[in-house]
Design an enzyme around this catalytic site. Structure first.
Site, PDB file in Angstrom:
ATOM      1  N   ASN A   1      -5.082  12.520   0.496  1.00 24.87           N
ATOM      2  CA  ASN A   1      -4.185  11.673   1.293  1.00 24.87           C
ATOM      3  C   ASN A   1      -5.039  10.948   2.323  1.00 24.87           C
ATOM      4  OD1 ASN A   1      -1.453  10.775   1.901  1.00 24.87           O
ATOM      5  ND2 ASN A   1      -1.624  11.938   3.792  1.00 24.87           N
ATOM      6  N   LYS A   2      -4.393  10.138   3.131  1.00 24.55           N
ATOM      7  CA  LYS A   2      -5.085   9.300   4.110  1.00 24.55           C
ATOM      8  C   LYS A   2      -6.112  10.078   4.926  1.00 24.55           C
ATOM      9  CE  LYS A   2      -4.829   5.847   4.498  1.00 24.55           C
ATOM     10  NZ  LYS A   2      -5.825   4.962   3.838  1.00 24.55           N
TER      11      LYS A   2
ATOM     12  N   ASP B   1      -1.681  10.868  -2.095  1.00 23.77           N
ATOM     13  CA  ASP B   1      -2.120   9.821  -3.033  1.00 23.77           C
ATOM     14  C   ASP B   1      -2.432  10.386  -4.406  1.00 23.77           C
ATOM     15  OD1 ASP B   1      -2.671   8.578  -0.258  1.00 23.77           O
ATOM     16  OD2 ASP B   1      -2.679   6.956  -1.721  1.00 23.77           O
TER      17      ASP B   1
ATOM     18  N   ARG C   1       0.873  -1.178   0.000  1.00 22.67           N
ATOM     19  CA  ARG C   1       0.000   0.000   0.000  1.00 22.67           C
ATOM     20  C   ARG C   1       0.907   1.224   0.000  1.00 22.67           C
ATOM     21  NH1 ARG C   1       2.462   2.034   3.834  1.00 22.67           N
ATOM     22  NH2 ARG C   1       0.919   3.688   3.828  1.00 22.67           N
ATOM     23  N   GLY C   2       0.272   2.415  -0.118  1.00 25.10           N
ATOM     24  CA  GLY C   2       1.063   3.638  -0.268  1.00 25.10           C
ATOM     25  C   GLY C   2       1.187   3.932  -1.762  1.00 25.10           C
ATOM     26  N   ALA C   3       0.861   5.178  -2.148  1.00 27.94           N
ATOM     27  CA  ALA C   3       0.706   5.486  -3.571  1.00 27.94           C
ATOM     28  C   ALA C   3       1.905   5.079  -4.445  1.00 27.94           C
ATOM     29  CB  ALA C   3       0.382   6.977  -3.732  1.00 27.94           C
TER      30      ALA C   3
ATOM     31  N   ARG D   1      -7.174  -0.481  -6.807  1.00 25.58           N
ATOM     32  CA  ARG D   1      -7.508   0.603  -5.857  1.00 25.58           C
ATOM     33  C   ARG D   1      -7.710   1.881  -6.682  1.00 25.58           C
ATOM     34  NH1 ARG D   1      -4.203   1.104  -0.393  1.00 25.58           N
ATOM     35  NH2 ARG D   1      -6.100   2.205   0.192  1.00 25.58           N
TER      36      ARG D   1
ATOM     37  N   GLN E   1      -1.863   2.687  10.048  1.00 24.51           N
ATOM     38  CA  GLN E   1      -0.589   2.813   9.309  1.00 24.51           C
ATOM     39  C   GLN E   1       0.460   3.543  10.152  1.00 24.51           C
ATOM     40  OE1 GLN E   1      -3.580   3.252   7.911  1.00 24.51           O
ATOM     41  NE2 GLN E   1      -3.600   2.806   5.729  1.00 24.51           N
TER      42      GLN E   1
END
Ligand code: MRU
Length: 345
Positions: free
Chosen positions: A248-249, A238, A52-54, A95, A197
């Site tokens: 973003n998150k 992201d 995960r993570g862009a 995603r 996270q």
């Protein structure tokens, strides 16, 4: 020694015919790797958030395409491109929010369209290049971001925008790594509910590098800022719209509002592969909704339960709340006033 060999934590390792993925769902309790030899396998690793993570999602997708070409070209020399395109569609559906996924797939697709013979080595090389370029971009951002933190003692970050979320070194955590080398003393990390996270990944990753970190409940951020304990919030992204709005998150937007209220500066560190030039502002960004069971305790999961959950996993921070966007091509201060044009090539 390659850039990659110098890194401690590595989410993704390419072994030529296999992509090795550190399973981030299990960190920090268990360090275990899964091995993928097909594009559908890689798509599943992204969907299930093993990776995960862009930027890491984009890199994994690139290797997924390389695996697809390896599988289909030798067996179907006439129809391999159509088969690879099917795998690309599958990867693209894994995603929705991180634009790096679509950016990497687009690069791959354009290259494939030009190749008839012997595509395996060329596509392999492109996937490796995407990975190496990301590490180099992070190291550059680390330095540029740390320049802005001259004399700063204490910062906060959110989610995990570190080596685990990228090719290595990290975006927000890359800036923090570089700033620690220059004397930054204190790092706070929000735990980042519901997937944790911050608590599970950022805390572990920084500790692996010998960097101490103080974890806070997400709801403690306002009090932390009011207490005057931090000078900057530093996050990743992201997707960044052409006007500087940043997805973003979930929780990033509330931190930006709090930062403005408490006179704390707000930095977004992201490679230019995270900028989506096609969209004018953040309202066009698709926000991923994940399954309610990420939020709900087991006792609420029965079909007849009266308790449900709303679980958007990203939000959009308007450009006017951002003090600086740091990329490998340079820094934009007050993106709301400057715009991002200088980053365009
Ligand atoms: O749902 P995740 O864990 O993939 O979300 C990750 C983030 O929001 C990160 O902050 C973002 O991708 C930047 S990573 C360098």
């Amino acid at each position: 020694m390659s850039n990659q060999d110098k890194l401690t934590v590595q989410a993704l390792q390419w072994h030529g015919d296999t992509l090795q993925v550190l399973d981030q769902r299990k960190l920090p309790d268990v360090i275990t790797y899964d091995h993928y030899k097909t594009a559908p396998g890689v798509a599943d690793a992204i969907k299930t958030m093993r990776v995960r993570g862009a930027p890491a999602i984009g890199i994994a997708a690139g290797y997924g395409v390389a695996l697809s070409v390896k599988q289909h070209f030798p067996n179907n020399p006439q129809t391999w491109q159509a088969l690879v395109n099917e795998d690309i569609k599958l990867l693209a559906a894994s995603r929705p929010t991180a634009v790096n996924l679509f950016w990497a797939l687009d690069l791959m697709q354009k290259k494939i369209a030009k190749l008839d013979n012997n595509p395996v080595a060329v596509i392999d090389q492109l996937a490796i290049q995407i990975h190496q370029d990301d590490i180099a971009a992070n190291q550059k951002m680390g330095e540029l971001g740390a320049d802005l933190l001259d004399g700063v003692q204490s910062v906060m970050t959110h989610c995990n925008a570190g080596a685990l979320a990228t090719g290595g070194y990290g975006t927000a955590l890359g800036v923090i790594r570089s700033a620690v080398q220059r004397g930054l003393q204190t790092v706070y990390a929000g735990e980042t509910r519901p997937w944790l996270q911050g608590a599970r990944l950022t805390a572990w990753e920084l500790a692996q590098d010998g960097i101490s970190v103080s974890l806070i409940a997400d709801s403690a951020a306002a009090y932390l800022m009011k207490s005057g304990k931090i000078d900057w919030v530093i996050v990743g992204a992201d997707r960044i719209a052409a006007n500087g709005d940043v997805a973003n998150k979930i929780g990033t937007y509330s931190l930006a509002v709090l930062a403005r209220q408490h006179n704390v500066k707000f930095m977004v560190a992201a490679p230019t592969s995270t900028i989506d030039w096609q969209i004018n502002n953040g309202s066009e960004i698709v926000i991923e909704q994940r399954h309610p069971d990420e939020l709900l305790p087991d006792c609420y999961l029965q079909d007849d339960s009266l308790v449900s959950a709303w679980n958007p996993v990203f939000d959009v921070t308007p450009a006017e709340l951002i003090s600086a966007i740091v990329t490998e091509r340079g820094v934009v201060l007050n993106p709301c006033e400057q715009g991002l044009e200088i980053l365009k090539r």
